[in-house]
Design a protein around this motif. Structure first.
Motif, mmCIF file in Angstrom:
data_model
loop_
_atom_site.group_PDB
_atom_site.id
_atom_site.type_symbol
_atom_site.label_atom_id
_atom_site.label_comp_id
_atom_site.label_asym_id
_atom_site.label_seq_id
_atom_site.Cartn_x
_atom_site.Cartn_y
_atom_site.Cartn_z
ATOM 1 N N THR A 185 18.243 -16.391 -6.126
ATOM 2 C CA THR A 185 16.841 -16.489 -6.546
ATOM 3 C C THR A 185 15.946 -16.804 -5.359
ATOM 4 O OG1 THR A 185 17.531 -17.269 -8.744
ATOM 5 C CG2 THR A 185 15.236 -17.632 -8.115
ATOM 6 N N SER A 186 16.416 -17.682 -4.492
ATOM 7 C CA SER A 186 15.659 -18.024 -3.291
ATOM 8 C C SER A 186 15.487 -16.802 -2.387
ATOM 9 C CB SER A 186 16.363 -19.151 -2.538
ATOM 10 O OG SER A 186 15.710 -19.443 -1.325
ATOM 11 N N GLU A 187 16.538 -16.013 -2.274
ATOM 12 C CA GLU A 187 16.483 -14.788 -1.461
ATOM 13 C C GLU A 187 15.467 -13.800 -2.024
ATOM 14 O OE1 GLU A 187 17.657 -12.214 1.669
ATOM 15 O OE2 GLU A 187 18.271 -14.294 1.310
ATOM 16 N N LEU A 188 15.476 -13.613 -3.332
ATOM 17 C CA LEU A 188 14.530 -12.700 -3.977
ATOM 18 C C LEU A 188 13.095 -13.171 -3.788
ATOM 19 C CD1 LEU A 188 16.410 -11.927 -7.321
ATOM 20 C CD2 LEU A 188 16.026 -10.354 -5.419
ATOM 21 N N ARG A 189 12.878 -14.459 -3.960
ATOM 22 C CA ARG A 189 11.527 -15.001 -3.822
ATOM 23 C C ARG A 189 11.033 -14.850 -2.385
ATOM 24 N NH1 ARG A 189 12.599 -19.898 -4.764
ATOM 25 N NH2 ARG A 189 12.582 -19.704 -7.045
ATOM 26 N N ALA A 190 11.877 -15.178 -1.421
ATOM 27 C CA ALA A 190 11.479 -15.078 -0.014
ATOM 28 C C ALA A 190 11.206 -13.630 0.377
ATOM 29 C CB ALA A 190 12.575 -15.663 0.870
ATOM 30 N N THR A 191 11.977 -12.711 -0.176
ATOM 31 C CA THR A 191 11.764 -11.283 0.106
ATOM 32 C C THR A 191 10.435 -10.812 -0.463
ATOM 33 O OG1 THR A 191 14.151 -10.845 0.107
ATOM 34 C CG2 THR A 191 12.687 -8.962 -0.231
ATOM 35 N N ALA A 192 10.152 -11.179 -1.702
ATOM 36 C CA ALA A 192 8.900 -10.764 -2.344
ATOM 37 C C ALA A 192 7.683 -11.308 -1.605
ATOM 38 C CB ALA A 192 8.886 -11.224 -3.801
ATOM 39 N N GLU A 193 7.788 -12.520 -1.075
ATOM 40 C CA GLU A 193 6.667 -13.123 -0.356
ATOM 41 C C GLU A 193 6.359 -12.398 0.952
ATOM 42 O OE1 GLU A 193 7.984 -17.109 0.124
ATOM 43 O OE2 GLU A 193 7.369 -17.755 -1.905
ATOM 44 N N ARG A 194 7.315 -11.648 1.462
ATOM 45 C CA ARG A 194 7.123 -10.938 2.742
ATOM 46 C C ARG A 194 6.937 -9.437 2.527
ATOM 47 N NH1 ARG A 194 9.794 -15.454 3.338
ATOM 48 N NH2 ARG A 194 9.727 -16.641 5.293
ATOM 49 N N TRP A 195 6.196 -9.073 1.504
ATOM 50 C CA TRP A 195 5.981 -7.660 1.194
ATOM 51 C C TRP A 195 5.231 -6.931 2.310
ATOM 52 C CZ3 TRP A 195 0.939 -5.966 0.878
ATOM 53 C CH2 TRP A 195 -0.049 -6.937 0.699
ATOM 54 N N ARG A 196 4.357 -7.653 3.014
ATOM 55 C CA ARG A 196 3.653 -7.012 4.135
ATOM 56 C C ARG A 196 4.626 -6.616 5.239
ATOM 57 N NH1 ARG A 196 0.308 -11.206 2.562
ATOM 58 N NH2 ARG A 196 -1.815 -10.624 1.911
ATOM 59 N N MET A 197 5.589 -7.476 5.501
ATOM 60 C CA MET A 197 6.586 -7.185 6.527
ATOM 61 C C MET A 197 7.436 -5.986 6.121
ATOM 62 S SD MET A 197 9.315 -9.853 8.185
ATOM 63 C CE MET A 197 10.268 -9.415 9.652
ATOM 64 N N ILE A 198 7.761 -5.894 4.845
ATOM 65 C CA ILE A 198 8.522 -4.750 4.337
ATOM 66 C C ILE A 198 7.743 -3.460 4.558
ATOM 67 C CG2 ILE A 198 9.430 -3.658 2.249
ATOM 68 C CD1 ILE A 198 9.970 -6.522 1.195
ATOM 69 N N HIS A 199 6.447 -3.497 4.253
ATOM 70 C CA HIS A 199 5.604 -2.316 4.443
ATOM 71 C C HIS A 199 5.538 -1.920 5.921
ATOM 72 C CE1 HIS A 199 2.214 0.422 4.344
ATOM 73 N NE2 HIS A 199 1.575 -0.367 5.180
ATOM 74 N N LEU A 200 5.347 -2.892 6.798
ATOM 75 C CA LEU A 200 5.229 -2.594 8.220
ATOM 76 C C LEU A 200 6.529 -2.038 8.789
ATOM 77 C CD1 LEU A 200 3.153 -5.693 9.413
ATOM 78 C CD2 LEU A 200 2.363 -3.327 9.207
ATOM 79 N N MET A 201 7.657 -2.625 8.420
ATOM 80 C CA MET A 201 8.942 -2.161 8.933
ATOM 81 C C MET A 201 9.268 -0.763 8.419
ATOM 82 S SD MET A 201 11.150 -5.705 8.649
ATOM 83 C CE MET A 201 12.721 -4.917 8.978
ATOM 84 N N GLY A 202 8.997 -0.528 7.133
ATOM 85 C CA GLY A 202 9.308 0.770 6.549
ATOM 86 C C GLY A 202 8.422 1.881 7.069
ATOM 87 N N SER A 203 7.122 1.647 7.102
ATOM 88 C CA SER A 203 6.190 2.685 7.543
ATOM 89 C C SER A 203 6.266 2.909 9.055
ATOM 90 C CB SER A 203 4.760 2.312 7.140
ATOM 91 O OG SER A 203 4.391 1.053 7.686
ATOM 92 N N ALA A 204 6.577 1.867 9.829
ATOM 93 C CA ALA A 204 6.667 2.017 11.280
ATOM 94 C C ALA A 204 7.780 2.983 11.661
ATOM 95 C CB ALA A 204 6.902 0.662 11.935
ATOM 96 N N GLU A 205 8.884 2.944 10.943
ATOM 97 C CA GLU A 205 9.994 3.853 11.242
ATOM 98 C C GLU A 205 9.601 5.306 10.987
ATOM 99 O OE1 GLU A 205 13.681 5.350 12.319
ATOM 100 O OE2 GLU A 205 12.714 3.425 12.715
ATOM 101 N N LEU A 206 8.853 5.538 9.903
ATOM 102 C CA LEU A 206 8.389 6.901 9.633
ATOM 103 C C LEU A 206 7.429 7.385 10.708
ATOM 104 C CD1 LEU A 206 7.783 7.140 5.777
ATOM 105 C CD2 LEU A 206 9.566 8.237 7.129
ATOM 106 N N ARG A 207 6.524 6.497 11.130
ATOM 107 C CA ARG A 207 5.585 6.891 12.188
ATOM 108 C C ARG A 207 6.322 7.187 13.493
ATOM 109 N NH1 ARG A 207 2.452 2.661 9.910
ATOM 110 N NH2 ARG A 207 3.181 1.236 11.547
ATOM 111 N N ARG A 208 7.353 6.416 13.772
ATOM 112 C CA ARG A 208 8.121 6.645 14.998
ATOM 113 C C ARG A 208 8.815 8.002 14.969
ATOM 114 N NH1 ARG A 208 12.980 6.824 16.709
ATOM 115 N NH2 ARG A 208 13.829 6.372 14.643
#
Length: 266
Positions: free
Chosen positions: A11-34
């Protein structure tokens, strides 16, 4: 380890992941741009290459299996694009933790952020490719709002199944590196046993089990049916929901038990 501790960790892992949604977006979209840096069309190369592949192969394969174009091309297009989304996510997850080891080792980052960025990146690619699906079902008169809404609901559940499956695969592969090649080989084999270029109805009754034990075949069948104006069978829907629940439960237990060990394996 007690279940209460496993549950608390997951549960702690899920909560911490959800709180970092901006980081998920940046990491995912940056790879496509690269990947498409200095390209004029950029990510639309995904759509263009997919459209050419589907139209060329669909037209040829319709003649081979003696099916009308209005049946074969939508069947192939939807199946191929969904397969690409599912298989690419799984294959990229096999080395996800290794690829982002520099992130995990230099600052506290939930493991779920790495997996979510992989799935998110492939969701973006799927959205680009889905314009081909929309164009094809509209051209052949298969478009219906109820079918699209049903597909979107089932697609959300598919993302749950895929995220959980990728997390499981990533943990196993970061611990046992030889499994990476096993997964790659297995995905290649599953491609030929998934009804993408052929229809399940063409299989003899004694071989129908091949589709029933293939989780990717079940997911694709359930997602493809509403877009083609076909009913979803009760057996397919039950199997699909079971896959979602079982994968989520397995990932929950595995993450809760091993989340703190991953950093030592990368």
């Amino acid at each position: 380890m007690k279940f209460s501790e496993i549950s608390r960790n997951a549960t702690s892992e899920l909560r911490a992941t959800a709180e970092r949604w901006r980081m998920i977006h940046l990491m995912g979209s940056a790879e496509l741009r690269r990947r498409y840096a200095r390209s004029r069309l950029g990510q639309f190369w995904l759509t263009l290459s997919t459209a050419v592949f589907v139209l060329a192969l669909g037209t040829f394969w319709a003649q081979v299996v003696k099916l009308p174009l209005e049946t074969m091309i939508p069947h192939l297009a939807i199946g191929q694009i969904l397969w690409t989304f599912l298989s690419t996510s799984v294959l990229e997850s096999t080395s996800a933790f290794q690829s982002y080891s520099w992130v995990l080792q230099n600052q506290y980052t939930p493991n779920g952020v790495v997996i979510s960025s992989v799935v998110y990146r492939n969701i973006l690619s799927f959205i680009y490719n889905s314009t081909v699906i929309v164009a094809i079902i509209a051209f052949f008169g298969l478009f219906s709002m109820s079918g699209v809404l049903t597909f979107l609901l089932l697609f959300l559940l598919t993302c749950v199944f895929l995220s959980a499956s990728c997390f499981i695969v990533a943990i196993i592969c970061v611990r046992f590196r030889d499994v990476i090649q096993i997964v790659a080989t297995l995905m290649t084999a599953l491609f030929f046993f998934t009804p993408i270029f052929w229809k399940q109805q063409l299989l003899p009754a004694e071989l129908q089990w091949i589709v029933r034990i293939n989780p990717f075949a079940i997911v694709i069948q359930v997602l493809r049916a509403p877009l083609m104006g076909q009913p979803i069978t009760a057996a397919d829907l039950a199997a699909f929901l079971a896959l979602v629940l079982l994968s989520a439960a397995a990932a929950f237990l595995l993450v809760g038990r091993l989340r703190h060990r991953i950093i030592f394996w990368v």
